[in-house]
Motif scaffolding. Structure first.
Motif, PDB file in Angstrom:
ATOM      1  N   GLN A   1      -8.151   8.422  -0.721  1.00 55.55           N
ATOM      2  CA  GLN A   1      -6.947   7.810  -1.281  1.00 55.55           C
ATOM      3  C   GLN A   1      -6.342   6.978   0.091  1.00 55.55           C
ATOM      4  OE1 GLN A   1      -4.527  11.472  -2.436  1.00 55.55           O
ATOM      5  NE2 GLN A   1      -4.254  10.355  -4.222  1.00 55.55           N
ATOM      6  N   ILE A   2      -6.443   7.446   1.292  1.00 54.90           N
ATOM      7  CA  ILE A   2      -6.021   6.875   2.418  1.00 54.90           C
ATOM      8  C   ILE A   2      -6.677   5.505   2.449  1.00 54.90           C
ATOM      9  CG2 ILE A   2      -5.698   6.863   4.780  1.00 54.90           C
ATOM     10  CD1 ILE A   2      -4.785   9.889   4.415  1.00 54.90           C
ATOM     11  N   ALA A   3      -8.034   5.547   2.097  1.00 50.06           N
ATOM     12  CA  ALA A   3      -8.824   4.249   2.374  1.00 50.06           C
ATOM     13  C   ALA A   3      -8.792   3.560   1.212  1.00 50.06           C
ATOM     14  CB  ALA A   3     -10.209   4.764   2.415  1.00 50.06           C
ATOM     15  N   ALA A   4      -8.330   3.867   0.093  1.00 57.89           N
ATOM     16  CA  ALA A   4      -8.071   3.057  -0.877  1.00 57.89           C
ATOM     17  C   ALA A   4      -6.725   2.315  -0.857  1.00 57.89           C
ATOM     18  CB  ALA A   4      -8.240   3.535  -2.203  1.00 57.89           C
ATOM     19  N   THR A   5      -5.700   3.104  -0.297  1.00 57.08           N
ATOM     20  CA  THR A   5      -4.563   2.265  -0.020  1.00 57.08           C
ATOM     21  C   THR A   5      -4.660   1.316   1.159  1.00 57.08           C
ATOM     22  OG1 THR A   5      -3.361   4.418  -0.530  1.00 57.08           O
ATOM     23  CG2 THR A   5      -2.205   2.957   0.750  1.00 57.08           C
ATOM     24  N   ALA A   6      -5.421   1.504   2.088  1.00 60.19           N
ATOM     25  CA  ALA A   6      -5.582   0.516   2.975  1.00 60.19           C
ATOM     26  C   ALA A   6      -5.910  -0.798   2.625  1.00 60.19           C
ATOM     27  CB  ALA A   6      -6.252   1.055   4.240  1.00 60.19           C
ATOM     28  N   ALA A   7      -7.202  -0.561   1.773  1.00 62.38           N
ATOM     29  CA  ALA A   7      -7.809  -1.532   1.166  1.00 62.38           C
ATOM     30  C   ALA A   7      -7.059  -2.403   0.272  1.00 62.38           C
ATOM     31  CB  ALA A   7      -9.231  -1.066   0.279  1.00 62.38           C
ATOM     32  N   LEU A   8      -5.933  -1.586  -0.658  1.00 64.42           N
ATOM     33  CA  LEU A   8      -5.156  -2.192  -1.535  1.00 64.42           C
ATOM     34  C   LEU A   8      -4.205  -2.988  -0.799  1.00 64.42           C
ATOM     35  CD1 LEU A   8      -5.284   0.449  -4.418  1.00 64.42           C
ATOM     36  CD2 LEU A   8      -6.038  -1.759  -4.434  1.00 64.42           C
ATOM     37  N   ALA A   9      -3.556  -2.425   0.139  1.00 63.98           N
ATOM     38  CA  ALA A   9      -2.605  -2.929   1.001  1.00 63.98           C
ATOM     39  C   ALA A   9      -3.236  -4.446   1.692  1.00 63.98           C
ATOM     40  CB  ALA A   9      -2.104  -2.096   2.255  1.00 63.98           C
ATOM     41  N   LEU A  10      -4.453  -4.441   2.060  1.00 65.30           N
ATOM     42  CA  LEU A  10      -5.026  -5.635   2.497  1.00 65.30           C
ATOM     43  C   LEU A  10      -5.087  -6.567   1.435  1.00 65.30           C
ATOM     44  CD1 LEU A  10      -7.957  -4.365   5.167  1.00 65.30           C
ATOM     45  CD2 LEU A  10      -5.836  -5.720   5.504  1.00 65.30           C
TER      46      LEU A  10
ATOM     47  N   GLY B   1       3.853  -7.783  -0.335  1.00 65.90           N
ATOM     48  CA  GLY B   1       2.982  -7.051  -1.349  1.00 65.90           C
ATOM     49  C   GLY B   1       2.128  -6.132  -0.442  1.00 65.90           C
ATOM     50  N   ALA B   2       1.884  -5.953   0.714  1.00 64.97           N
ATOM     51  CA  ALA B   2       0.988  -5.263   1.533  1.00 64.97           C
ATOM     52  C   ALA B   2       1.991  -4.197   1.722  1.00 64.97           C
ATOM     53  CB  ALA B   2       0.543  -5.878   2.794  1.00 64.97           C
ATOM     54  N   VAL B   3       3.173  -4.177   1.918  1.00 65.77           N
ATOM     55  CA  VAL B   3       4.048  -3.091   2.209  1.00 65.77           C
ATOM     56  C   VAL B   3       4.000  -2.401   0.985  1.00 65.77           C
ATOM     57  CG1 VAL B   3       6.224  -2.232   2.664  1.00 65.77           C
ATOM     58  CG2 VAL B   3       5.092  -3.949   4.070  1.00 65.77           C
ATOM     59  N   SER B   4       4.509  -2.889  -0.204  1.00 60.52           N
ATOM     60  CA  SER B   4       4.268  -2.482  -1.601  1.00 60.52           C
ATOM     61  C   SER B   4       3.421  -1.505  -1.896  1.00 60.52           C
ATOM     62  CB  SER B   4       4.613  -3.399  -2.643  1.00 60.52           C
ATOM     63  OG  SER B   4       5.782  -4.013  -2.260  1.00 60.52           O
ATOM     64  N   ALA B   5       2.132  -2.148  -1.609  1.00 67.93           N
ATOM     65  CA  ALA B   5       0.915  -1.440  -2.106  1.00 67.93           C
ATOM     66  C   ALA B   5       0.829  -0.275  -0.960  1.00 67.93           C
ATOM     67  CB  ALA B   5      -0.375  -2.584  -1.844  1.00 67.93           C
ATOM     68  N   ALA B   6       1.085  -0.243   0.195  1.00 66.59           N
ATOM     69  CA  ALA B   6       0.979   0.880   1.103  1.00 66.59           C
ATOM     70  C   ALA B   6       2.034   1.923   0.642  1.00 66.59           C
ATOM     71  CB  ALA B   6       1.197   0.316   2.387  1.00 66.59           C
TER      72      ALA B   6
ATOM     73  N   ALA C   1       2.126  -4.624  -7.167  1.00 66.53           N
ATOM     74  CA  ALA C   1       1.542  -3.956  -5.917  1.00 66.53           C
ATOM     75  C   ALA C   1       1.830  -2.543  -5.801  1.00 66.53           C
ATOM     76  CB  ALA C   1       1.787  -4.766  -4.616  1.00 66.53           C
ATOM     77  N   LEU C   2       3.012  -2.177  -5.917  1.00 67.19           N
ATOM     78  CA  LEU C   2       3.309  -0.817  -5.755  1.00 67.19           C
ATOM     79  C   LEU C   2       2.556   0.002  -6.808  1.00 67.19           C
ATOM     80  CD1 LEU C   2       5.725   1.122  -4.188  1.00 67.19           C
ATOM     81  CD2 LEU C   2       6.615   0.881  -6.465  1.00 67.19           C
ATOM     82  N   LEU C   3       2.835  -0.511  -8.095  1.00 67.03           N
ATOM     83  CA  LEU C   3       2.234   0.536  -9.309  1.00 67.03           C
ATOM     84  C   LEU C   3       0.819   0.467  -9.305  1.00 67.03           C
ATOM     85  CD1 LEU C   3       5.125   0.108 -11.876  1.00 67.03           C
ATOM     86  CD2 LEU C   3       5.015   1.794 -10.458  1.00 67.03           C
TER      87      LEU C   3
ATOM     88  N   MET D   1      -1.140   3.891  -9.106  1.00 69.31           N
ATOM     89  CA  MET D   1      -2.021   4.250 -10.101  1.00 69.31           C
ATOM     90  C   MET D   1      -3.451   4.401  -9.779  1.00 69.31           C
ATOM     91  SD  MET D   1      -0.482   2.627 -13.770  1.00 69.31           S
ATOM     92  CE  MET D   1      -0.508   0.998 -12.973  1.00 69.31           C
ATOM     93  N   ALA D   2      -3.993   3.410  -8.862  1.00 67.31           N
ATOM     94  CA  ALA D   2      -5.135   3.754  -8.541  1.00 67.31           C
ATOM     95  C   ALA D   2      -5.731   5.002  -7.651  1.00 67.31           C
ATOM     96  CB  ALA D   2      -5.743   2.369  -7.602  1.00 67.31           C
ATOM     97  N   THR D   3      -4.688   5.167  -6.729  1.00 69.94           N
ATOM     98  CA  THR D   3      -4.782   6.466  -5.938  1.00 69.94           C
ATOM     99  C   THR D   3      -4.559   7.611  -6.746  1.00 69.94           C
ATOM    100  OG1 THR D   3      -2.585   6.089  -5.177  1.00 69.94           O
ATOM    101  CG2 THR D   3      -4.465   5.142  -3.849  1.00 69.94           C
ATOM    102  N   MET D   4      -3.880   7.690  -7.619  1.00 71.10           N
ATOM    103  CA  MET D   4      -3.574   8.915  -8.447  1.00 71.10           C
ATOM    104  C   MET D   4      -4.957   9.211  -9.347  1.00 71.10           C
ATOM    105  SD  MET D   4      -0.895  10.491  -8.061  1.00 71.10           S
ATOM    106  CE  MET D   4      -0.976  11.756  -9.395  1.00 71.10           C
ATOM    107  N   LEU D   5      -5.536   8.137  -9.870  1.00 71.78           N
ATOM    108  CA  LEU D   5      -6.844   8.051 -10.346  1.00 71.78           C
ATOM    109  C   LEU D   5      -7.942   8.997  -9.578  1.00 71.78           C
ATOM    110  CD1 LEU D   5      -7.177   5.189 -12.499  1.00 71.78           C
ATOM    111  CD2 LEU D   5      -6.904   7.749 -13.500  1.00 71.78           C
ATOM    112  N   ILE D   6      -7.739   8.442  -8.397  1.00 68.22           N
ATOM    113  CA  ILE D   6      -8.760   9.093  -6.979  1.00 68.22           C
ATOM    114  C   ILE D   6      -8.573  10.378  -7.047  1.00 68.22           C
ATOM    115  CG2 ILE D   6      -9.420   8.720  -4.844  1.00 68.22           C
ATOM    116  CD1 ILE D   6      -9.076   5.588  -4.837  1.00 68.22           C
TER     117      ILE D   6
END
Length: 125
Positions: A19-28, A38-43, A104-106, A110-115
């Motif tokens: 989840q942490i790795a996916a969060t970093a990738a999605l924030a980038l 957008g990066a802060v929202s995804a993080a 970006a936030l949602l 959702m991606a990390t919840m699925l993980i």
């Protein structure tokens, strides 16, 4: 005698790392597509999911599993805590971050919840 704190199980630790790795990738990715907000929202979205998963796992570890009913009550308690943490943290993120990029936030949330659901497939050895 002081009791040692229990560690999270291997599947939960692995999924939290994913989840942490996916969060970093999605924030980038969100940073490239939507800029700094957008990066802060995804993080923030990923952090909500990571915090909720961690809290749920900690609650699940504390209960007693003497019977099938005890296991069920413990699982429901952990899910309730996870839901509560999600509601509170998403509300805080949306209330206090005026420049939030909701997609970006949602999306990250959702991606990390699925993980987190993939913990079922991770072996414990």
């Amino acid at each position: 005698m002081k009791q040692e704190p229990r560690r999270l199980s291997r599947p939960i630790r692995i999924v939290l790392a994913w989840q942490i790795a996916a969060t970093a990738a999605l924030a980038l990715l969100a940073g490239v597509l939507a800029g700094a907000h957008g990066a802060v929202s995804a993080a923030l979205g990923g952090a909500v999911s990571v915090c909720a998963g961690w809290a749920s796992a900690k609650v699940a570890m504390t209960g007693t599993a003497d019977s099938a009913g005890g296991v069920l009550v413990n699982a429901l308690k952990a899910e309730g805590i996870k839901f509560g943490v999600i509601v509170v943290l998403l509300a805080l993120a949306l209330a206090f971050y005026a420049e939030v990029v909701v997609l970006a936030l949602l999306g990250s949330f959702m991606a990390t919840m699925l993980i987190f659901a993939l913990a079922f497939f991770v072996r414990d050895y």
